[in-house]
Design a protein around this motif. Structure first.
Motif, short mmCIF file in Angstrom:
data_model
loop_
_atom_site.label_atom_id
_atom_site.label_comp_id
_atom_site.label_asym_id
_atom_site.label_seq_id
_atom_site.Cartn_x
_atom_site.Cartn_y
_atom_site.Cartn_z
N TRP A 1 0.88 -1.12 -0.14
CA TRP A 1 -0.01 0.03 -0.09
C TRP A 1 0.79 1.25 -0.08
O TRP A 1 0.36 2.29 -0.45
CB TRP A 1 -1.14 -0.15 1.20
CG TRP A 1 -2.10 -1.04 0.65
CD1 TRP A 1 -2.39 -2.26 1.05
CD2 TRP A 1 -3.21 -0.66 -0.19
NE1 TRP A 1 -3.39 -2.81 0.18
CE2 TRP A 1 -3.91 -1.67 -0.39
CE3 TRP A 1 -3.57 0.53 -1.09
CZ2 TRP A 1 -4.93 -1.77 -1.40
CZ3 TRP A 1 -4.79 0.48 -1.68
CH2 TRP A 1 -5.37 -0.65 -2.08
N THR A 2 2.35 1.18 0.36
CA THR A 2 2.97 2.37 0.17
C THR A 2 3.26 2.62 -1.23
O THR A 2 2.86 3.76 -1.65
CB THR A 2 4.60 2.24 0.81
OG1 THR A 2 4.33 1.91 2.28
CG2 THR A 2 5.34 3.29 0.60
N LEU A 3 3.40 1.51 -2.20
CA LEU A 3 3.68 1.77 -3.61
C LEU A 3 2.29 2.36 -3.98
O LEU A 3 2.18 3.13 -4.88
CB LEU A 3 4.07 0.35 -4.07
CG LEU A 3 3.75 0.31 -5.52
CD1 LEU A 3 5.13 1.22 -6.34
CD2 LEU A 3 4.29 -0.96 -6.15
N ASN A 4 0.99 1.58 -3.65
CA ASN A 4 -0.27 2.02 -4.26
C ASN A 4 -0.48 3.47 -3.96
O ASN A 4 -1.21 4.34 -4.69
CB ASN A 4 -1.47 1.01 -3.76
CG ASN A 4 -1.38 -0.12 -4.38
OD1 ASN A 4 -0.73 -0.52 -5.33
ND2 ASN A 4 -1.86 -1.36 -3.45
N ALA A 5 -0.39 3.84 -2.68
CA ALA A 5 -0.56 5.24 -2.24
C ALA A 5 0.32 6.38 -3.10
O ALA A 5 -0.36 7.12 -3.45
CB ALA A 5 -0.01 5.57 -0.81
N MET A 6 1.46 5.84 -3.42
CA MET A 6 2.32 6.87 -4.38
C MET A 6 1.64 6.78 -5.72
O MET A 6 1.50 7.97 -6.26
CB MET A 6 3.61 6.34 -4.64
CG MET A 6 4.58 6.35 -3.25
SD MET A 6 6.05 5.60 -3.39
CE MET A 6 7.04 6.99 -4.27
N ILE A 7 1.15 5.99 -6.10
CA ILE A 7 0.37 5.87 -7.64
C ILE A 7 -0.95 6.45 -7.49
O ILE A 7 -1.24 7.30 -8.37
CB ILE A 7 0.36 4.41 -8.17
CG1 ILE A 7 1.65 3.57 -8.21
CG2 ILE A 7 -0.53 4.45 -9.44
CD1 ILE A 7 1.64 2.36 -8.56
N ASN A 8 -1.72 6.25 -6.39
CA ASN A 8 -2.94 6.67 -6.32
C ASN A 8 -2.74 8.25 -5.98
O ASN A 8 -3.64 9.13 -6.71
CB ASN A 8 -3.68 6.14 -5.23
CG ASN A 8 -4.53 4.93 -5.38
OD1 ASN A 8 -4.94 4.78 -6.48
ND2 ASN A 8 -4.30 4.05 -4.54
#
Lengths: 326, 404
Positions: A230-237
């Motif tokens: 979710w760290t990665l997803n948060a950056m993309i989002n």
């Protein structure tokens, strides 16, 4: 004896990380744009920023991370044995690695493919003209397997020269030991900068494999797996929602419910993964969204000059697509 | 130790078992064995539990899976479709090759330099001294890089070559030499060689016995050389010259990548092998030189004077009196240099020479079977070391002073 056994069986990675006060992050030994130390020993790069983002999410402090440079050969053992908490080192997500090594891939932070680089004066324009070539590469990577498959499938004889460290591959290729240097295309652009005269070399158009590169954690610790994912997803989002390190403070009071959920103004998504609710705010505030780290490290304005290509957001014609925060 | 033993032998055993040195000795030995056993059990069981917990598959089954990667030197047939086990075997043979050639070269250079160190000629003496001091104080890995990258930077590119006697060719792709093609009938050459060796052995034994009995000398060296070289040569001609040479083929036209030496024609000694062997041999030779110097200096000068007084010439003195005595001092430390060289060959991985560690490392990375691969490495290097020292110990015993 007892200590080793308890740590192995008891504490979760998050508890371990909190206890020691920093994240131990496995990176490459020096790949410009992805993970590269400068003269002062400060690491920069796309892979490095992912670890800094995790530190920001866990501690609210992007500098609470220590880096371990690992060769391709050492990386999985270092992660399995607990020497590093997360491996963020241009590592290709493959089925055997995901299923047989006791590891979990937490997503893809760069979609890559294997390419070939040759000297311009060879006059080669296609990888299919590489019959009889000697090929320099790294040992113990998917690259080594792909190149074997490619040359065999096209019935072309070749000689492989495989080194442990990327710097030696560059040195030997630069000296003329090999006609061809093969690795992930991003790596070719990065390593080309280390050659005596980068302008004399050209990357061939063929991309012979899918190389989804992403962060890896140990299997069996869902909490830590979620934090990484979710760290990665948060950056993309954040990129998709237009939240940047510049405007994140104003965005906190935005009316957009998606932004409110991401930045912790609504719901308790941070607590659900064992962190504080402003976890994503911290990531964007201290490290930036995906676009910001891409442009700062590998983008068109950097020496690497890589365009977004398929790494653009799904809404911009690329394949970057993060599940929503809700 | 000996004092204690005398005490216990002299004084009758005490009443308390607790104070009996023999009992206490056995007790501590047992304790050590139990602790070691527990430690071993802990390591093994902890490893197994951790492997299971992390879902890492273990076992030896992976050795028969397809490797899928290539290599630039294999002494036995190997391709991408061969198994992981085969890949490790290829690496093992490459390690043996580089260690064997390295030990041979290091010994020759080391003996020459060691004797040169004792030369009365000032220039030779100083040159040997500088060589030893310079080479043995520079880390081996640096020397490997020096030889490899110096070799690569200074020799002709792929499409050019240096030729020697029109038979040997050198360029950045390696040293090309003609490859012997063994046709039917060539087995007779092998038989002749074996017969030559057996005959040489018997003749030199007979010559030695005769000299001991009668004092008459026999030209053993010339006879042995004649037998070992001459007999196979005769067999070669009688069998109708069944060996032909496959010369490396240098292509000068056509697609640019196919110019230069054709792949798989003739023998190609890859530059990685040349650089690694050179570095290992030159580095180890500097230590051997010091061992040889020390060994020769350990023989008292009185021995040389006595030999001269008996009427032996300089060469005979060195060969029959000084060297045999010096060898007793030289062999034990020489053994450890041989072991070092073999183990140091694992630095090959830095310059793309596919040795056991390099090939094994690739297998490890493809399969993730760290424990099994490291087990194989440990077993192989341990066995090589034990075999080397067993052989050298046997040789040392033969050379040892026989006291009558």
């Amino acid at each position: 004896m007892g200590v080793a056994a308890t740590t192995a069986a008891g504490a979760t990675t998050l508890e371990d990380v909190k206890a020691k006060g920093f994240i131990q992050c496995g990176v490459s030994q020096g790949l410009p744009g992805f993970s590269n130390p400068d003269a002062q020993g400060n690491w920069t790069g796309l892979d490095v920023d992912l670890c800094r983002a995790m530190a920001a999410a866990v501690f609210g402090d992007a500098s609470a991370v220590k880096f371990t440079p690992l060769s391709a050969k050492e990386r999985f053992t270092a992660l399995q044995s607990g020497e590093v908490d997360v491996l963020s080192r241009n590592t290709t997500w493959t089925m055997s690695r995901d299923t047989q090594l006791g590891l979990n891939f937490a997503g893809v932070n760069y979609y890559d493919g294997q390419g070939f680089m040759v000297r311009k004066d060879l006059g080669v324009t296609s990888a299919l003209e590489l019959s009889g070539a000697s090929v320099c590469t790294n040992t113990g990577t998917t690259t080594e397997l792909n190149v074997a498959d490619y040359f065999r499938a096209n019935n072309m004889p070749y000689e492989i020269v495989a080194f442990e460290k990327a710097d030696e591959v560059v040195g030997a290729y630069d000296a003329g030991r090999c006609d061809v240097y093969t690795t992930d295309a991003s790596g070719l652009y990065a390593q080309r900068l280390k050659l005596t005269s980068p302008g004399d070399h050209v990357v061939l158009p063929e991309v012979i494999s899918k190389e989804p590169l992403g962060p890896v954690v140990r299997q069996g610790d869902d909490e830590w797996f979620n934090i990484t994912k979710w760290t990665l997803n948060a950056m993309i989002n954040a990129e998709e929602l237009g939240v940047t390190s510049e405007n994140v403070d104003e965005m906190k009071s935005s009316d957009n419910p998606e932004i409110k959920r991401l930045l912790g103004a609504e719901g308790s998504f941070g607590e659900a993964i064992g962190l504080s609710n402003d976890w994503a705010y911290n990531i964007v505030k201290h490290v930036g969204n995906y676009e910001e780290t891409f442009n700062a490290n590998v983008g068109p304005d950097t020496p690497l000059g890589i365009s977004r290509g398929i790494n653009a957001l799904w809404s911009d014609g690329g394949i970057l697509y993060a599940p929503p925060v809700r | 130790m000996s004092v204690m033993e005398q005490d216990s032998a002299g004084v009758p055993a005490r009443a308390s078992l607790f104070n009996d040195p023999k009992v206490r000795g056995i007790f501590y030995q047992l304790l050590l064995v139990v602790v070691l056993g527990l430690l071993g059990y802990f390591i093994v069981s902890n490893t197994i539990t951790n492997l299971e917990r992390q879902n890492i598959a273990s076992g030896w089954g992976f050795l028969s899976n397809t490797a899928g990667f290539g290599t630039n030197q294999s002494l036995v047939p190997y391709s991408e479709t061969s198994s992981y086990g085969r890949a490790i075997y290829v690496g093992f043979l490459n390690t043996l090759l580089v260690a064997g050639v390295g030990i041979f070269c290091a010994t020759v250079i080391g003996f020459v330099v060691g004797i040169a160190r004792l030369s009365n000629n000032w220039v030779i003496n100083r040159l040997a001294y500088c060589y030893v001091e310079l080479v043995r104080n520079i880390p081996l890995l640096l020397q490997i890089f020096f030889w490899y990258f110096a070799v690569l930077r200074s020799i002709p590119s792929k499409r050019e070559k240096w030729s020697f006697f029109d038979t040997f060719h050198l360029n950045i792709g390696g040293l090309r030499v003609p490859k012997p093609i063994w046709e039917p009938g060539s087995q007779w050459i092998g038989y002749a060689l074996i017969i030559g060796f057996i005959a040489s052995f018997l003749i030199s034994r007979w010559a030695r016995k005769r000299q001991e009995a009668t004092g008459q000398q026999f030209p053993t060296l010339a006879t042995v050389l004649g037998l070992i070289i001459g007999l196979p040569l005769i067999a070669y001609f009688i069998a109708g010259m069944p060996v032909s040479l496959e010369h490396p083929n240098f292509v000068e036209s056509g697609p640019i990548l196919l110019q230069g030496f054709e792949l798989n024609v003739g023998i190609n000694v890859i530059p990685e092998f040349l650089a690694l062997t050179a570095a290992l041999a030159i580095y180890t030779a500097s230590f051997i030189a010091e061992i040889v110097r020390a060994g020769i200096q350990a023989v008292s000068h009185g021995q040389t004077e006595a030999a001269h007084a008996l009427g032996l010439r300089n060469g005979q003195t060195l060969r029959l009196v000084v060297i045999p005595q010096a060898m007793r001092v030289i062999i034990p430390p020489l053994t450890s240099q041989y072991l070092n060289l073999t183990k140091n060959s694992s630095l090959a991985v830095a310059i793309a020479y596919p040795d056991l560690v390099s090939m094994g490392g690739t297998v490890l990375n493809q399969t993730g079977q760290a424990i099994e691969i490291i087990g194989i490495w440990m077993m192989v290097y341990l066995s090589l070391s034990l075999i080397t020292s067993a052989f050298m110990n046997w040789y040392n015993q033969r050379m040892a002073l026989v006291e009558r």
